[in-house]
Enzyme design. Structure first.
Site, PDB file in Angstrom:
ATOM      1  CE1 TYR A 166      -3.396  -2.774   0.726  1.00 36.45           C
ATOM      2  CE2 TYR A 166      -4.609  -0.767   1.175  1.00 36.45           C
ATOM      3  CZ  TYR A 166      -4.600  -2.110   0.899  1.00 36.45           C
ATOM      4  OH  TYR A 166      -5.775  -2.780   0.791  1.00 36.45           O
ATOM      5  CG  ASP A 201      -1.671 -20.647  -0.659  1.00 36.60           C
ATOM      6  OD1 ASP A 201      -1.132 -20.583   0.469  1.00 36.60           O
ATOM      7  OD2 ASP A 201      -1.174 -21.303  -1.597  1.00 36.60           O
ATOM      8  CG  ASP A 231      -7.955  -4.892   1.693  1.00 32.92           C
ATOM      9  OD1 ASP A 231      -8.922  -4.421   2.318  1.00 32.92           O
ATOM     10  OD2 ASP A 231      -7.873  -4.872   0.445  1.00 32.92           O
ATOM     11  CG  ASP A 238     -13.522  -7.243   2.223  1.00 32.83           C
ATOM     12  OD1 ASP A 238     -13.235  -6.454   3.148  1.00 32.83           O
ATOM     13  OD2 ASP A 238     -14.002  -6.878   1.138  1.00 32.83           O
TER      14      ASP A 238
END
Ligand code: IPM
Ligand code: MG
Length: 355
Positions: free
Chosen positions: A141, A223, A247, A251
């Site tokens: 980021y 993963d 991030d 979610d």
């Protein structure tokens, strides 16, 4: 007197923040706490008003607060602006950086009455209680980025992922401390089979483990973690991740609770804490009184707990949310057969009335 800077932002931000403020007003009445609320422009709406998504005065107010309560930013209207004027890269990320809130705490808790609201089977999610600790001020980021035109046509882009030992250590300590106060299990997420940054991440986290003998540490590749989160999420207590992995995984973890509209967050580490729902500005439903204000209301509860040290008041808010859900009230995103559907404002009023 607690100084709270309120940044409603864009899209559904102003509606869900109005809900959180209604609940804070109820807390004020009930406890006598004094809040000085200062609303400031932030994000796309600030760009429209002032020509910049993060006005200097807004930043000054934030730095001079006990806490910052934020709705959401962004929307298609501002997507084609130059990167530095976009609500995300021009306001949200710099605010996180300036406040030095390197540890983002995102709890995923399934309220008992919502165990059937998830798209996953009840037995997979019932009783779920995990927390993602996401590094928030480093990684991809914030790394250097470049785009070059290639002579033969097309482009080449470079994104840099940078972490120092110190940056990893400070967020890892937050996760160890949190695990110690919970069920004592910490899962550190990385991609150490491919990324050098992940190998350093794993080394640093492992190096701290000796100082937290009461915490059981394990490492998991990102993963595999994504798969385990839908296979058997109850194996997790605290998940520690770098910025981008967190991030994505937060979610995913939010959907286990029934809706991303339920998930609050606290960003800590600096002098001033930042509190925001994990959902975005949802421009498609903005202004229609359908957004779920609970993530924002629970973010205000986290603010009461972490920045204002009003543990009891935080508990009151969380119980009020639980009661309203138990009584069968639902916004559209968590609607189930036989329940009462309510809008954003009514959901917030129902919660406020129960405080
Ligand atoms: C979040 C959001 C932000 C992020 C966006 C809006 C920049 O998705 O808080 O998770 O990626 O951090
Ligand atoms: Mg996100």
């Amino acid at each position: 007197m607690f100084k709270i800077t309120v940044l409603p932002g864009d899209g559904v931000g102003p509606e869900v923040i109005a809900g959180a403020l209604r609940v804070l007003e109820a807390v004020r009445k009930r406890t006598g706490a004094k809040f000085e609320l200062r609303e400031a422009p932030f994000g796309g709406s600030a760009y429209d008003q002032t020509g910049t998504p993060l006005p200097e005065e807004t930043l000054r107010l934030c730095l001079d607060s006990d806490a910052v309560l934020l709705g959401a930013v962004g929307g298609p209207k501002w997507d084609s602006l130059p990167v530095q004027q976009r609500p995300e890269a021009g306001a949200l990320l710099p605010l996180r950086k300036k406040l030095e809130v390197f540890a983002n705490i995102r709890p995923s808790t399934v309220f008992p009455s919502l165990a059937d609201a998830s798209t996953l089977k009840r037995e997979v999610v019932e009783g779920l209680d995990l927390v993602v600790v996401r590094e928030l001020t480093g990684g991809l980021y914030f790394g250097e980025k470049r785009r070059e035109e290639l002579p033969g046509g097309g482009c080449r882009v470079v994104e840099t992922l940078e972490y120092t030992t110190g940056e990893i250590e400070r967020v890892a300590r937050v996760a160890f401390e949190l695990a110690r106060r919970r069920r004592g299990k910490l899962t550190s997420v990385d991609k150490a089979n491919v990324l050098e940054s992940s190998r350093l991440w794993r080394e640093v986290v492992s190096g701290l483990a000796a100082q937290y003998p009461d915490v059981e540490l394990n490492h998991m590749l990102v993963d595999n973690c994504a798969m385990q989160l839908v296979r058997n999420p109850k194996q997790f207590d605290v998940l520690l991740t770098e910025n981008m992995f967190g991030d994505i995984l937060s979610d995913q973890a939010s959907q286990l609770t029934g809706s991303i509209g339920m998930l609050p967050s606290a960003s800590l580490g600096g002098r001033v804490g930042l509190y925001e729902p994990i959902h975005g500005s949802a421009p498609d439903i903005a202004g229609r009184d359908v957004a779920n204000p609970i993530a924002s209301i629970l973010s205000a509860a986290m603010m009461l707990r972490y920045s204002l040290r009003m543990d009891e008041a935080a508990g009151l808010v969380e119980r009020a949310v639980n009661d309203v859900l138990q009584e069968g009230y639902r916004t559209a995103d968590i609607m189930q057969p036989g329940m009462h559907r309510v809008g954003t404002a009514e959901m917030a009023s129902l919660i406020a009335e129960r405080i």
